[in-house]
Design an enzyme around this catalytic site. Structure first.
Site, PDB file in Angstrom:
ATOM      1  N   GLU A 139       0.850  -1.187   0.000  1.00  0.00           N
ATOM      2  CA  GLU A 139       0.000   0.000   0.000  1.00  0.00           C
ATOM      3  C   GLU A 139       0.890   1.242   0.000  1.00  0.00           C
ATOM      4  OE1 GLU A 139      -2.780   0.414   3.232  1.00  0.00           O
ATOM      5  OE2 GLU A 139      -3.824   2.047   2.239  1.00  0.00           O
ATOM      6  N   MET A 156       0.192  -2.919   8.646  1.00  0.00           N
ATOM      7  CA  MET A 156      -0.479  -3.047   7.352  1.00  0.00           C
ATOM      8  C   MET A 156      -1.384  -4.267   7.320  1.00  0.00           C
ATOM      9  SD  MET A 156      -0.949  -1.822   4.391  1.00  0.00           S
ATOM     10  CE  MET A 156      -2.151  -2.611   3.328  1.00  0.00           C
ATOM     11  N   GLU A 157      -2.591  -4.051   6.786  1.00  0.00           N
ATOM     12  CA  GLU A 157      -3.669  -5.034   6.872  1.00  0.00           C
ATOM     13  C   GLU A 157      -3.705  -6.065   5.750  1.00  0.00           C
ATOM     14  OE1 GLU A 157      -4.141  -1.676   6.143  1.00  0.00           O
ATOM     15  OE2 GLU A 157      -5.697  -1.432   4.614  1.00  0.00           O
ATOM     16  N   ASN A 158      -2.572  -6.424   5.129  1.00  0.00           N
ATOM     17  CA  ASN A 158      -2.579  -7.411   4.047  1.00  0.00           C
ATOM     18  C   ASN A 158      -3.461  -8.602   4.408  1.00  0.00           C
ATOM     19  OD1 ASN A 158      -0.182  -5.915   3.032  1.00  0.00           O
ATOM     20  ND2 ASN A 158       0.733  -6.840   4.850  1.00  0.00           N
ATOM     21  N   GLU A 171      -5.891  -3.184  12.382  1.00  0.00           N
ATOM     22  CA  GLU A 171      -5.531  -3.988  11.201  1.00  0.00           C
ATOM     23  C   GLU A 171      -6.483  -5.166  11.056  1.00  0.00           C
ATOM     24  OE1 GLU A 171      -3.628  -2.396   9.388  1.00  0.00           O
ATOM     25  OE2 GLU A 171      -2.821  -1.083  10.940  1.00  0.00           O
ATOM     26  N   HIS A 216      -9.735  -4.116   9.514  1.00  0.00           N
ATOM     27  CA  HIS A 216      -9.651  -3.873   8.073  1.00  0.00           C
ATOM     28  C   HIS A 216     -10.074  -5.107   7.267  1.00  0.00           C
ATOM     29  CE1 HIS A 216      -8.155   0.091   7.234  1.00  0.00           C
ATOM     30  NE2 HIS A 216      -6.997  -0.038   7.843  1.00  0.00           N
TER      31      HIS A 216
HETATM   32  N1  PHE Z   1      -3.214   0.875   5.734  1.00  0.00           N
HETATM   33  C1  PHE Z   1      -2.358   0.950   6.884  1.00  0.00           C
HETATM   34  C2  PHE Z   1      -3.284   1.125   8.065  1.00  0.00           C
HETATM   35  O1  PHE Z   1      -3.920   2.118   8.246  1.00  0.00           O
HETATM   36  C3  PHE Z   1      -1.397   2.065   6.901  1.00  0.00           C
HETATM   37  C4  PHE Z   1      -0.302   1.991   5.900  1.00  0.00           C
HETATM   38  C5  PHE Z   1      -0.332   2.781   4.779  1.00  0.00           C
HETATM   39  C6  PHE Z   1       0.770   1.161   6.101  1.00  0.00           C
HETATM   40  C7  PHE Z   1       0.675   2.761   3.854  1.00  0.00           C
HETATM   41  C8  PHE Z   1       1.802   1.133   5.210  1.00  0.00           C
HETATM   42  C9  PHE Z   1       1.749   1.937   4.075  1.00  0.00           C
HETATM   43  O2  PHE Z   1      -3.525   0.262   8.803  1.00  0.00           O
HETATM   44 ZN    ZN Z   2      -5.837   1.536   8.493  1.00  0.00          ZN
END
Ligand code: PHE
Ligand code: ZN
Length: 883
Positions: A144, A285-287, A320, A323
């Site tokens: 992301e 990060m919510e992968n 996370e 998400h």
């Molecule tokens: N999407 C992640 C979060 O809010 C944040 C994130 C954004 C991490 C960009 C890494 C890079 O949980």
């Molecule tokens: Zn987030």
């Protein structure tokens, strides 16, 4: 280049001018230009031959025409620094592709094809920490927002959803653990080492792809879902960190249960993996099925993590995990919709933490954060709506506005609908858009339909930037109290004029004699001005407004200090009590900072504040966690926000003077509180945590009022400390006080924790954020310390982000602090642009500063802007900040 002006050599041959190409500004991307992608990618297969210095990636994409797209004769695959080694279409090598900048364009006719692309990348050389990179010998990914294109050519946009199958192979010794999204389907040995294959059945955008390979161990547990399925949970860390993962696992299990109970959301894979990484640009990060975390938000034990760190772990694990539905099952159509997943998920994690730790204190913490980081953003050059209209680099829009104001906006919908109807709205949203890439508009419509709200005017909250101001005037005549409310949304960059927004205000009118009110009301202010009348008040009541911080606005009102003292003591809304204390103190400090406050008025105001604080220190009914909140002085940044032109030196001096006066005047009560709390601060329970909080607060006041006494108390608190909370609070006080104890304890702390990067981060931060007069010299020395490392974002932030909060250091009248941050940005930009760009924010405040500092700050921004070859990230932030 203009041929006519090309210089020629004497022999007449034309030669290219030896000048660099004209710099082109990175393009502005607009929300209104959104178009669906011409192709669908139903399936993606990725094959990784892993190596720290060289990883070969083979991506196989099945593509089909998108009926919603155009009949294009080609497909654009995004890349970032990639060179194609092989390109094949339907099994035939292709040589008809071309590069357009970083992207690969492949001519493509017909309906459906299989595209195979081979690339090679060097994870060890990836210092941006975007894409596939090496950290401590392990390999991991961050995709992301646009990192996947640094791994493989792909339509790297969130509305292209694909089912991923991932095969990894590598040396068993280096990479005994191989993880990716979804479920593990097979693993085995082969000539090059070993391999594993993962399959994720849920279609997802490329930004949710993840891979981890390394020498890791797991804490394991299981969770049985509401429909009775068993999920295997694992938190992967380095072996030496395993005993610090218990809190993270408990937080995960609590999150999974809570999301079932409160939002009806069940987990949807057989496995859920979390990996902790020491080098990470953000929090986590919510992968899908494989969350990757900054170690800071996984590892915790009482000796090395503070109570605040424990809360951070719990909140980020929940965020996370949540998400998985708000972000993954329903994702974003384009990056302008970022708040769709982030604002909603922040609200969900806030509500979770309110349920876990008590709503009152959590709400106060969230409002304090909003006011200290989001309000300044909204009143400065980087202000943007929660749904922005344009950007150059999406990485710059992971902001407090998108996240925290985004959460407040959705919270207002919940306040207007009530929790039950709001839940019907979110149920409808998940049902309607499951498996889709949705928009903020889709969310609003689902809440309208499901919760039965009309949000027509409310949509302005998504479109307009700026923190609305509400002026409240309460009059009294006969038996009637009349409340006049007037709103104003201030101009922001590109938005000079604004329309009024609906502002839901929870309010109550207190009877002075009984100390009670007869019921709270919700007033939604939709016009510029509204008048509300309340009958049955023989005497003028005391107004409690924006209770629970029901709207993210600034209330402006003239109110007697006596009324604030009354509310601080009697309000049954915890936030309103906190707010009354803040208002009381802000009111006094703003007039003191303005200058010319007569001595008598100063004394009177201080006595009012001292009286209220004294009641707080000694109130036996108060929970210590809440007492600790009520004891906090408004922050330097929040105070600056109240002034049109801020002089950080004066604000700091007045704030310290008040703190010192309170410390001296209430020395006995503060010392007694510290002593009482010290006897109750053992263990990790709620009461002990509260006790530690008030101990820390008491020391802060005493350090200002009686530094010698505070130094002695802090030194013994440090020596007796059984928790990092107590130790850090003591060391913080000592770090701000010149003296031998300071040096001794800093050395002791370093020696105790030198092998623990997260604690050494604290050691850097404490010194960089201290009130010590020589903070600049300290930071310069720390930047040369062998443990300082420009490549590790946590370490960089622990030194320099902490420093940007110091009134005496960052805002030194000489401009030296500004110069240090500008130098940092220039040095960091080529290494890690997304982290570098985040340091531009503090330099963007120049418009609100007194002229001397404003000119110095602006000068530093101009110096950065003049540098050739800036990253898109830093370029955008610097140009916006110069305005
Ligand atoms: N999407 C992640 C979060 O809010 C944040 C994130 C954004 C991490 C960009 C890494 C890079 O949980
Ligand atoms: Zn987030």
């Amino acid at each position: 280049m203009d041929i006519a002006r090309t210089p020629s050599t004497p022999d007449g041959n034309y030669q290219m001018a030896d000048a660099p190409p004209e710099p082109v500004d990175p393009p502005l991307i607009r929300r209104e230009d959104y178009k669906p992608f011409d192709w669908l990618v139903p399936q993606t297969r990725l094959d990784f031959a892993l190596g720290v210095e060289s990883t070969r990636v083979t991506a196989t994409l099945s593509v089909a025409r998108n009926p919603a797209g155009e009949q294009a004769g080609e497909i654009r695959l995004n890349g970032d620094g990639l060179t194609p080694i092989e390109v094949a279409v339907d099994g035939q090598a292709s040589n008809s592709w071309r590069m357009d900048g970083n992207d690969l364009i492949l001519p493509l006719a017909g309906e459906a094809h299989e595209i195979r692309l081979v690339t090679e990348i060097d994870p060890a050389a990836n210092s941006q920490l975007m894409g596939l990179y090496a950290s401590n010998g392990m390999l991991c990914t961050q995709c992301e927002a646009e990192g996947f294109r640094r791994i493989a050519f792909f339509p790297d946009r969130p509305d292209v959803l694909s089912t991923y199958t991932v095969r990894m192979s590598g040396e068993r010794q280096a990479f005994p653990v191989l993880l990716s999204n979804g479920n593990l389907v097979a693993q085995g040995e082969d000539s090059s080492g070993h391999w594993a294959e993962w399959h994720d059945p849920w279609p997802k955008p490329s930004y949710l792809f993840a891979l981890v390979a390394g020498d890791l161990v797991a804490r394991r547990d299981t969770f049985t879902t509401m429909s009775g399925r068993t999920v295997d949970l694992a938190i992967w860390v380095r072996a030496e960190d395993l005993d610090r993962t218990e809190h993270a696992m408990e937080s995960l299990i609590r999150s999974m249960r809570w999301d079932e109970e409160v939002f009806g959301r069940e987990y949807d894979l057989d496995q859920f993996n979390i990996v902790a990484v020491g080098d990470f640009n953000m929090g986590a990060m919510e992968n899908k099925g494989l969350n990757v975390f900054n170690t800071k938000y996984v590892l915790a034990d009482p000796e090395t993590a503070t109570d605040g760190d424990y809360d951070g772990v719990e909140g980020v694990i929940a965020h996370e995990y949540f998400h998985n539905w708000s972000g993954n099952r329903v994702t974003c159509r384009d990056w302008f919709q970022l708040s769709l997943k982030e604002g909603f998920t922040v609200l969900r994690d806030q509500l979770f933490s309110e349920d876990m730790r008590g709503a009152a204190v959590k709400r106060i913490e969230d409002v304090r954060l909003l006011r200290s980081v989001q309000f300044p953003e909204d009143s400065g050059p980087l202000a943007h709506p929660i749904r922005p209209d344009s950007f150059r680099e999406i990485g710059n829009f992971y902001t407090p506005t998108i996240y925290n104001k985004g959460a407040e906006v959705i919270r207002m919908m919940r306040t207007m609908a009530g929790p039950e109807r709001f839940r019907q709205g979110t149920d409808l949203y998940f049902e309607r858009h499951d498996g889709e890439a949705a928009t903020c508009e889709d969310f609003i419509r689902a809440i309208e339909d499901g919760a039965g709200l009309d949000l027509t005017q409310f949509r302005l909250w998504y479109a307009q930037a700026g923190t609305p101001k509400v002026e409240a005037v309460l009059d009294h005549d006969g038996e009637t109290a009349t409340l006049t409310l007037r709103q104003m949304v201030p101009p922001t960059p590109d938005q000079p004029t604004k329309l009024p927004v609906p502002i839901p205000l929870r309010l109550a009118l207190f009877d002075r004699a009984t100390g009670r009110h007869n019921g709270e009301q919700l007033v939604v202010l939709t016009e510029v001005e509204s008048v509300v009348r309340f009958a049955g008040f023989a005497e003028k009541p005391v107004l409690s407004i924006n209770r629970g911080f029901s709207a993210p606005v600034a209330i402006e009102r003239t109110v007697e200090p006596d009324d604030l003292v009354f509310l601080a003591r009697h309000d049954d809304d915890a936030f309103a009590r906190y707010e009354a204390m803040q208002e009381l103190i802000v009111g006094h400090l703003v007039s003191a900072i303005g200058g010319g406050l007569p001595d008598a008025a100063r004394t009177e105001a201080r006595q009012a504040i001292g009286g209220a604080l004294s009641a707080i220190l000694t109130d036996p009914e108060l929970d210590d966690a809440m007492r600790g909140e009520l004891m906090m002085l408004p922050s330097q940044t929040y105070l600056s926000e109240q002034l049109l032109v801020a002089d950080p030196g004066t604000i700091h001096a007045e704030r310290e003077a008040l703190k010192a006066w309170l410390g001296r005047t209430l020395e006995g009560e503060l010392a007694a509180l510290h002593q009482r709390a010290s006897s109750q601060s053992a263990g990790m329970g709620h009461a002990a945590r509260g006790a530690r909080k008030v101990k820390g607060q008491a020391l802060v006041f005493l350090a200002a009022g009686n530094p010698e006494l505070a130094a002695t108390m802090a030194a013994s608190q440090y020596d007796a400390a059984e928790t990092m909370t107590d130790r850090q609070a003591a060391l913080m006080v000592l770090t701000g006080l010149p003296g031998a104890e300071r040096t001794r304890k800093l050395i002791d702390f370093y020696n105790r924790f030198q092998n623990d990067p997260l604690v050494i981060d604290k050691w850097f931060s404490l010194q960089a954020s201290s009130l010590h007069p020589q903070v600049i010299e300290h930071v310069k020395a720390l930047a040369r310390h062998p443990d300082f490392n420009l490549k590790n974002p946590n370490r960089v932030r622990s030194l320099f982000m902490a420093f940007t909060g110091t009134p005496l250091g960052f805002h030194a009248p000489s401009g030296e602090g500004y110069r240090m941050i500008a130098d940092l940005i220039l040095a960091l930009d080529p290494i890690n642009p997304s982290t570098a760009a985040r340091f531009v924010t503090p330099l963007g405040r120049w418009r609100r500063l007194e002229p001397g500092r404003a000119a110095l700050m602006r000068g530093e921004l101009e110096r950065i802007a003049a540098k050739a070859g800036l990253s898109r990230d830093t370029f955008e932030q610097v140009t916006r900040s110069l305005g």
